[in-house]
Design a protein around this motif. Structure first.
Motif: not given
Length: 143
Positions: A53-55, A70-75, A83-92
């Motif tokens: 459960a990632s912020h 909950v809107d600040n979370g992604i599973l 990758l997401f935690d290190r800002h190596l990916i994100s989402f449009e």
């Protein structure tokens, strides 16, 4: 040929110290598991004991309210979470993955990231936090 390297080893392996606990993490995780139907938002992988459960907006950069929103979370599964935690990916806002230029496409491919991934069922709240997440991701390219 593998060579052993001797590093300076500590003379103790445990110490007592002051610990700051993240209050509410257990309830937050349960909320995120429920919100994402116990599936990785990217892959659909459905083993909750593995999923994270990632912020979206990191804990350290969030207010008390944002930390438990909950809107600040992604599973995410572990590879995508790292990758997401290190800002190596994100989402449009559309959910399409954004890959950072800091890693070559061939390296992404080695860990199973194609650049075609997409998160479905984003809320407007998720999009708002993702906008902030993208601001932290300085160098990225859209796929």
């Amino acid at each position: 040929l593998f060579r052993s390297i001797d590093y300076l080893k500590p003379n103790v392996t445990e110490r007592n110290g002051l610990v700051t606990s993240r209050v509410g993490q257990g309830a937050y995780r349960k909320s995120i598991l429920y919100r994402w139907e116990q599936k990785c938002a990217v892959t659909g992988f459905n083993k909750p004991e593995i999923l994270i459960a990632s912020h979206i907006l990191p804990w350290k950069d969030s207010s008390d309210t944002q930390r438990l929103d909950v809107d600040n979370g992604i599973l995410l599964s572990p590879v995508y979470d790292a990758l997401f935690d290190r800002h190596l990916i994100s989402f449009e806002d559309s959910g399409s993955i954004i890959l950072s230029d800091k890693i070559e496409m061939s390296a992404y491919a080695k860990i199973g990231v194609s650049g075609e991934e997409k998160v479905r069922n984003l809320t407007d709240g998720n999009r708002s936090y993702l906008n902030k997440h993208r601001e932290f991701t300085m160098s990225y390219k859209s796929t």
